[in-house]
Design a protein around this motif. Sequence first.
Motif, PDB file in Angstrom:
ATOM      1  N   LEU A 172      10.490 -54.240   7.045  1.00 49.99           N
ATOM      2  CA  LEU A 172       9.673 -55.483   7.514  1.00 49.99           C
ATOM      3  C   LEU A 172       8.884 -56.794   5.668  1.00 49.99           C
ATOM      4  O   LEU A 172       8.440 -56.084   5.227  1.00 49.99           O
ATOM      5  CB  LEU A 172       8.526 -55.676   8.222  1.00 49.99           C
ATOM      6  N   THR A 173       8.931 -57.557   6.185  1.00 48.34           N
ATOM      7  CA  THR A 173       8.582 -58.998   5.685  1.00 48.34           C
ATOM      8  C   THR A 173       7.444 -60.260   6.145  1.00 48.34           C
ATOM      9  O   THR A 173       7.003 -60.169   5.097  1.00 48.34           O
ATOM     10  CB  THR A 173      10.087 -59.824   5.067  1.00 48.34           C
ATOM     11  N   VAL A 174       7.907 -60.302   7.054  1.00 50.96           N
ATOM     12  CA  VAL A 174       6.429 -61.291   7.782  1.00 50.96           C
ATOM     13  C   VAL A 174       6.213 -60.658   9.273  1.00 50.96           C
ATOM     14  O   VAL A 174       7.356 -60.061   9.800  1.00 50.96           O
ATOM     15  CB  VAL A 174       7.094 -62.331   7.920  1.00 50.96           C
ATOM     16  N   LEU A 175       5.197 -60.549   9.418  1.00 53.61           N
ATOM     17  CA  LEU A 175       4.290 -60.092  11.619  1.00 53.61           C
ATOM     18  C   LEU A 175       3.111 -61.157  11.343  1.00 53.61           C
ATOM     19  O   LEU A 175       2.802 -62.181  10.569  1.00 53.61           O
ATOM     20  CB  LEU A 175       3.887 -58.662  10.955  1.00 53.61           C
ATOM     21  N   THR A 176       3.511 -61.225  12.680  1.00 57.61           N
ATOM     22  CA  THR A 176       2.728 -61.854  13.236  1.00 57.61           C
ATOM     23  C   THR A 176       1.407 -62.186  14.465  1.00 57.61           C
ATOM     24  O   THR A 176       2.033 -60.760  14.892  1.00 57.61           O
ATOM     25  CB  THR A 176       4.140 -63.189  14.344  1.00 57.61           C
ATOM     26  N   PRO A 177       0.683 -62.124  14.139  1.00 56.95           N
ATOM     27  CA  PRO A 177      -0.912 -61.668  15.611  1.00 56.95           C
ATOM     28  C   PRO A 177      -0.326 -61.712  16.206  1.00 56.95           C
ATOM     29  O   PRO A 177      -0.852 -60.414  17.500  1.00 56.95           O
ATOM     30  CB  PRO A 177      -1.735 -63.385  15.148  1.00 56.95           C
ATOM     31  N   GLU A 178       0.639 -62.519  17.182  1.00 58.15           N
ATOM     32  CA  GLU A 178       0.738 -62.888  18.644  1.00 58.15           C
ATOM     33  C   GLU A 178       1.608 -60.589  19.108  1.00 58.15           C
ATOM     34  O   GLU A 178       1.403 -60.302  19.971  1.00 58.15           O
ATOM     35  CB  GLU A 178       1.625 -63.383  18.786  1.00 58.15           C
ATOM     36  N   THR A 179       2.331 -60.227  17.407  1.00 56.44           N
ATOM     37  CA  THR A 179       3.101 -59.181  17.786  1.00 56.44           C
ATOM     38  C   THR A 179       1.846 -58.259  18.218  1.00 56.44           C
ATOM     39  O   THR A 179       2.526 -57.757  19.127  1.00 56.44           O
ATOM     40  CB  THR A 179       3.719 -59.005  16.599  1.00 56.44           C
ATOM     41  N   PHE A 180       0.822 -58.109  17.545  1.00 54.32           N
ATOM     42  CA  PHE A 180      -0.211 -57.086  17.883  1.00 54.32           C
ATOM     43  C   PHE A 180      -1.085 -57.592  19.047  1.00 54.32           C
ATOM     44  O   PHE A 180      -2.477 -56.511  19.284  1.00 54.32           O
ATOM     45  CB  PHE A 180      -0.550 -57.061  16.330  1.00 54.32           C
ATOM     46  N   LEU A 181      -1.414 -58.374  19.834  1.00 56.41           N
ATOM     47  CA  LEU A 181      -2.450 -58.863  20.726  1.00 56.41           C
ATOM     48  C   LEU A 181      -2.042 -57.483  21.512  1.00 56.41           C
ATOM     49  O   LEU A 181      -3.420 -57.620  22.271  1.00 56.41           O
ATOM     50  CB  LEU A 181      -2.082 -60.726  21.498  1.00 56.41           C
ATOM     51  N   PRO A 182      -0.951 -57.222  21.916  1.00 53.60           N
ATOM     52  CA  PRO A 182      -0.807 -56.628  23.135  1.00 53.60           C
ATOM     53  C   PRO A 182      -1.748 -54.576  23.251  1.00 53.60           C
ATOM     54  O   PRO A 182      -1.950 -54.220  23.821  1.00 53.60           O
ATOM     55  CB  PRO A 182      -0.093 -55.773  23.618  1.00 53.60           C
ATOM     56  N   LEU A 183      -2.404 -54.924  22.471  1.00 53.36           N
ATOM     57  CA  LEU A 183      -2.687 -53.194  21.097  1.00 53.36           C
ATOM     58  C   LEU A 183      -3.568 -52.948  21.244  1.00 53.36           C
ATOM     59  O   LEU A 183      -4.727 -53.191  19.916  1.00 53.36           O
ATOM     60  CB  LEU A 183      -1.716 -53.236  20.138  1.00 53.36           C
TER      61      LEU A 183
END
Length: 274
Positions: free
Chosen positions: A112-123
């Motif tokens: 992984l090189t990039v992570l976006t906030p939207e990815t973790f919003l459901p958690l």
Amino acid sequence: MGCWRGPSTVLACLLLLRPLPSPACPAACRCSSGEVDCSQHALREVPQSLPANTSTLWLGYNFITVLGPHSFPALPGLLLLSLPHNRLELIHSRALVGLGALQELDLSNNYLTVLTPETFLPLTSLAMLNLGSNRLGELEPGVLHALPQLQALFLQDNPWVCSCSIWPLWHWLSHNSEKVQEKSLLLCRVPEQLNKYPIMAFGNESFRQCQEISLSAHQYIAFLIIGPFSFMVSIFYCTFMGSIIVVYHNLRRASHFQRRPRICKGRRGRVTRL
């Protein structure tokens, strides 16, 4: 009621009232009491036919490279998801939708090189996140702000770029140091002069020269318009003022010549002023 007309009718009614069975355990997995172990089976994607009562899902040591939209079926009771030692390069912003009860997520030892906030919003219930041993150079602050219940965070062994862009992450870490695990392994990789320097050892003065103002797209457009316009106005102003000064000096010189006395010689050599 109508269901008591005979034994066969009673049996049919009971079958109709019986809850639907959960999907069978995937062929590449082992299932037992809500725990599904699909690790070390060379999987390239998440199995879709997972039991609905799954609470623990092991997917480590496979060849999964991407988590696309809705990679997981609806698993409202999933509490632990383990994906270490895969080849994960990308997680779609909707990959984890439907996992709202998740409390532990292990994404360590991936690419992984990039992570976006939207990815973790459901958690919204996530308490532990392991991002260790990836290829993260920086981390958007929104990623961590999207996890209100986070209690333990692993970020060690990533090639952190210790420039001004890491200030938001450092700011979050310095205010949540009790949540950061293995702090001694949270080291800079770039630039060379800061290689292996502990990120937690930075202070406010280290970022004094950094720009903290971020411009929106509209602001950038405004600057692009205002810049050339201001330049043209300044040229016009300088030309106008220069012309006024030249005209002023010419007028002064003309009036000076008009007031200057004229000298003439008389008939007998006398000099007279007119």
